[in-house]
Scaffold this motif. Structure first.
Motif, PDB file in Angstrom:
ATOM      1  N   ALA A  83       0.883  -1.173   0.000  1.00 22.58           N
ATOM      2  CA  ALA A  83       0.000   0.000   0.000  1.00 22.58           C
ATOM      3  C   ALA A  83       0.907   1.205   0.000  1.00 22.58           C
ATOM      4  O   ALA A  83       1.840   1.301   0.789  1.00 22.58           O
ATOM      5  CB  ALA A  83      -0.873  -0.002   1.250  1.00 22.58           C
ATOM      6  N   VAL A  84       0.653   2.149  -0.886  1.00 28.94           N
ATOM      7  CA  VAL A  84       1.563   3.262  -1.090  1.00 28.94           C
ATOM      8  C   VAL A  84       1.070   4.514  -0.383  1.00 28.94           C
ATOM      9  O   VAL A  84      -0.095   4.850  -0.465  1.00 28.94           O
ATOM     10  CB  VAL A  84       1.708   3.543  -2.599  1.00 28.94           C
ATOM     11  CG1 VAL A  84       2.720   4.648  -2.826  1.00 28.94           C
ATOM     12  CG2 VAL A  84       2.140   2.279  -3.320  1.00 28.94           C
ATOM     13  N   HIS A 115       3.059 -10.914 -12.736  1.00 26.31           N
ATOM     14  CA  HIS A 115       2.229  -9.725 -12.638  1.00 26.31           C
ATOM     15  C   HIS A 115       2.015  -9.093 -14.002  1.00 26.31           C
ATOM     16  O   HIS A 115       2.793  -9.279 -14.938  1.00 26.31           O
ATOM     17  CB  HIS A 115       2.831  -8.721 -11.661  1.00 26.31           C
ATOM     18  CG  HIS A 115       2.756  -9.167 -10.239  1.00 26.31           C
ATOM     19  ND1 HIS A 115       3.685 -10.014  -9.693  1.00 26.31           N
ATOM     20  CD2 HIS A 115       1.852  -8.924  -9.261  1.00 26.31           C
ATOM     21  CE1 HIS A 115       3.365 -10.267  -8.436  1.00 26.31           C
ATOM     22  NE2 HIS A 115       2.258  -9.618  -8.147  1.00 26.31           N
ATOM     23  N   GLU A 116       0.983  -8.288 -14.099  1.00 27.56           N
ATOM     24  CA  GLU A 116       0.549  -7.714 -15.354  1.00 27.56           C
ATOM     25  C   GLU A 116       1.422  -6.522 -15.744  1.00 27.56           C
ATOM     26  O   GLU A 116       1.598  -5.587 -14.983  1.00 27.56           O
ATOM     27  CB  GLU A 116      -0.910  -7.263 -15.202  1.00 27.56           C
ATOM     28  CG  GLU A 116      -1.556  -6.765 -16.473  1.00 27.56           C
ATOM     29  CD  GLU A 116      -2.994  -6.332 -16.265  1.00 27.56           C
ATOM     30  OE1 GLU A 116      -3.679  -6.115 -17.268  1.00 27.56           O
ATOM     31  OE2 GLU A 116      -3.415  -6.206 -15.095  1.00 27.56           O
ATOM     32  N   GLY A 117       1.961  -6.565 -16.952  1.00 24.91           N
ATOM     33  CA  GLY A 117       2.792  -5.477 -17.421  1.00 24.91           C
ATOM     34  C   GLY A 117       3.863  -5.959 -18.376  1.00 24.91           C
ATOM     35  O   GLY A 117       3.742  -7.019 -18.996  1.00 24.91           O
ATOM     36  N   GLU A 118       4.934  -5.163 -18.488  1.00 26.35           N
ATOM     37  CA  GLU A 118       5.994  -5.455 -19.447  1.00 26.35           C
ATOM     38  C   GLU A 118       7.366  -5.190 -18.847  1.00 26.35           C
ATOM     39  O   GLU A 118       7.500  -4.414 -17.896  1.00 26.35           O
ATOM     40  CB  GLU A 118       5.829  -4.581 -20.699  1.00 26.35           C
ATOM     41  CG  GLU A 118       4.545  -4.835 -21.455  1.00 26.35           C
ATOM     42  CD  GLU A 118       4.348  -3.856 -22.589  1.00 26.35           C
ATOM     43  OE1 GLU A 118       3.978  -4.303 -23.682  1.00 26.35           O
ATOM     44  OE2 GLU A 118       4.552  -2.642 -22.373  1.00 26.35           O
ATOM     45  N   ALA A 149      -0.944  -2.020 -10.250  1.00 23.18           N
ATOM     46  CA  ALA A 149       0.137  -2.462  -9.375  1.00 23.18           C
ATOM     47  C   ALA A 149      -0.223  -2.503  -7.899  1.00 23.18           C
ATOM     48  O   ALA A 149       0.462  -3.165  -7.123  1.00 23.18           O
ATOM     49  CB  ALA A 149       1.358  -1.557  -9.570  1.00 23.18           C
ATOM     50  N   PHE A 150      -1.262  -1.787  -7.486  1.00 20.29           N
ATOM     51  CA  PHE A 150      -1.682  -1.827  -6.084  1.00 20.29           C
ATOM     52  C   PHE A 150      -3.197  -1.688  -6.042  1.00 20.29           C
ATOM     53  O   PHE A 150      -3.812  -1.190  -6.993  1.00 20.29           O
ATOM     54  CB  PHE A 150      -0.987  -0.738  -5.251  1.00 20.29           C
ATOM     55  CG  PHE A 150      -1.030   0.644  -5.857  1.00 20.29           C
ATOM     56  CD1 PHE A 150      -2.090   1.511  -5.600  1.00 20.29           C
ATOM     57  CD2 PHE A 150      -0.004   1.086  -6.679  1.00 20.29           C
ATOM     58  CE1 PHE A 150      -2.123   2.781  -6.141  1.00 20.29           C
ATOM     59  CE2 PHE A 150      -0.028   2.363  -7.232  1.00 20.29           C
ATOM     60  CZ  PHE A 150      -1.089   3.208  -6.960  1.00 20.29           C
ATOM     61  N   ASN A 158      -4.384   9.109 -15.960  1.00 22.92           N
ATOM     62  CA  ASN A 158      -5.538   8.320 -16.390  1.00 22.92           C
ATOM     63  C   ASN A 158      -6.098   7.447 -15.271  1.00 22.92           C
ATOM     64  O   ASN A 158      -7.019   6.671 -15.496  1.00 22.92           O
ATOM     65  CB  ASN A 158      -5.137   7.429 -17.567  1.00 22.92           C
ATOM     66  CG  ASN A 158      -3.998   6.468 -17.225  1.00 22.92           C
ATOM     67  OD1 ASN A 158      -3.229   6.722 -16.289  1.00 22.92           O
ATOM     68  ND2 ASN A 158      -3.884   5.385 -17.960  1.00 22.92           N
ATOM     69  N   GLY A 159      -5.521   7.587 -14.064  1.00 23.26           N
ATOM     70  CA  GLY A 159      -5.975   6.780 -12.938  1.00 23.26           C
ATOM     71  C   GLY A 159      -5.328   5.416 -12.850  1.00 23.26           C
ATOM     72  O   GLY A 159      -5.568   4.666 -11.898  1.00 23.26           O
ATOM     73  N   MET A 160      -4.494   5.054 -13.828  1.00 28.12           N
ATOM     74  CA  MET A 160      -3.819   3.757 -13.805  1.00 28.12           C
ATOM     75  C   MET A 160      -2.863   3.699 -12.627  1.00 28.12           C
ATOM     76  O   MET A 160      -2.199   4.672 -12.286  1.00 28.12           O
ATOM     77  CB  MET A 160      -3.058   3.535 -15.108  1.00 28.12           C
ATOM     78  CG  MET A 160      -2.434   2.154 -15.228  1.00 28.12           C
ATOM     79  SD  MET A 160      -3.667   0.838 -15.306  1.00 28.12           S
ATOM     80  CE  MET A 160      -4.279   1.070 -16.980  1.00 28.12           C
ATOM     81  N   ARG A 161      -2.805   2.536 -11.990  1.00 25.66           N
ATOM     82  CA  ARG A 161      -1.964   2.339 -10.808  1.00 25.66           C
ATOM     83  C   ARG A 161      -0.651   1.690 -11.254  1.00 25.66           C
ATOM     84  O   ARG A 161      -0.575   0.480 -11.450  1.00 25.66           O
ATOM     85  CB  ARG A 161      -2.710   1.492  -9.777  1.00 25.66           C
ATOM     86  CG  ARG A 161      -4.075   2.084  -9.424  1.00 25.66           C
ATOM     87  CD  ARG A 161      -4.844   1.271  -8.417  1.00 25.66           C
ATOM     88  NE  ARG A 161      -5.054  -0.120  -8.793  1.00 25.66           N
ATOM     89  CZ  ARG A 161      -6.000  -0.546  -9.629  1.00 25.66           C
ATOM     90  NH1 ARG A 161      -6.813   0.322 -10.212  1.00 25.66           N
ATOM     91  NH2 ARG A 161      -6.135  -1.836  -9.885  1.00 25.66           N
ATOM     92  N   TYR A 162       0.381   2.500 -11.399  1.00 18.35           N
ATOM     93  CA  TYR A 162       1.654   2.038 -11.947  1.00 18.35           C
ATOM     94  C   TYR A 162       2.634   1.618 -10.852  1.00 18.35           C
ATOM     95  O   TYR A 162       2.726   2.247  -9.801  1.00 18.35           O
ATOM     96  CB  TYR A 162       2.310   3.142 -12.781  1.00 18.35           C
ATOM     97  CG  TYR A 162       1.571   3.497 -14.045  1.00 18.35           C
ATOM     98  CD1 TYR A 162       1.364   2.551 -15.050  1.00 18.35           C
ATOM     99  CD2 TYR A 162       1.091   4.785 -14.246  1.00 18.35           C
ATOM    100  CE1 TYR A 162       0.700   2.885 -16.222  1.00 18.35           C
ATOM    101  CE2 TYR A 162       0.420   5.128 -15.414  1.00 18.35           C
ATOM    102  CZ  TYR A 162       0.226   4.173 -16.401  1.00 18.35           C
ATOM    103  OH  TYR A 162      -0.440   4.518 -17.547  1.00 18.35           O
TER     104      TYR A 162
END
Length: 215
Positions: A9-10, A76-79, A100-101, A182-186
């Protein structure tokens, strides 16, 4: 190699080094973070990478030699944008995770108080084995957490609640967590082997500041 992605949790505040933690950043890492503040797209990031799979664009130090799904390495989802490697050994790469979170598990990072940030960061520091943790203004209106993994971690081998051994990592990573416009959790990770270089940390942070959603 990439260690398993940590679920955290950030909590974010103004740029400070958290003084209550047991470990600190290397001096050159702190300097790289401070000097990178306010940079956006410096000349050392000439290549624009666009991910059609995950809908983002980021400036990079050069064109990635390879791009692989992060699920192949950590589930995990991503590249993973691999800039330098020797066979299967990754020397320099950026790992970019999306979602990511947890959305519901993290407050508005740009609105919480410094006191709330410190308390949450103490918990993150204690449960993730970081060497240092820093609160930064990633941009003028968006905040993020920056940390480095520890080279040595105390472990409890017999389960009695007291550390009785030390595990040594073969490499060290920088990590960064933030919400995009954009609200994406990076969640971004910097792999830089065999040693984490200040120049790589500076470019990593500058690249994160350029992340934007594809139209």
């Amino acid at each position: 190699m990439i260690k398993r992605y940590r679920k955290i949790a950030v909590a974010i505040g103004a740029m400070v080094v958290l003084s209550a933690v047991p470990h600190a950043f290397a001096e050159e890492t702190v300097q790289a973070v401070q000097e990178s503040a306010g940079e956006t797209a410096p000349s050392e990031l000439p290549y624009a990478y666009e991910s059609r799979s995950y809908g983002y664009r980021i400036m990079c130090p050069k064109q990635p030699a390879f791009v692989i799904p992060s699920v192949e390495l950590d589930g995990h989802e991503g590249e993973v944008l691999i800039f330098e490697n020797e066979d299967y050994y990754i020397k320099h790469a950026w790992v970019i995770h999306v979602n990511a979170f947890p959305e519901d598990g993290v407050p508005n990072l740009n609105a919480i108080s410094p006191e709330e940030s410190v308390e949450l960061l103490k918990g993150i520091m204690g449960s993730n084995g970081y060497e240092g943790i820093m609160l930064i203004n990633l941009t003028e209106d968006n905040k993020a957490i920056f940390a480095t993994t520890a080279k040595e971690i105390e472990i409890d081998e017999d389960g009695d609640g007291t550390p009785d051994a030390t595990a040594k990592a073969d490499s060290q990573m920088a990590v960064l967590f933030f919400r995009g416009a954009n609200g994406m959790r990076y969640g971004l990770e910097l792999i830089d082997n065999p040693e984490l270089r200040a120049s790589s940390v500076s470019a990593f942070l500058a690249g994160a500041r350029t992340m934007q959603a594809l139209q």
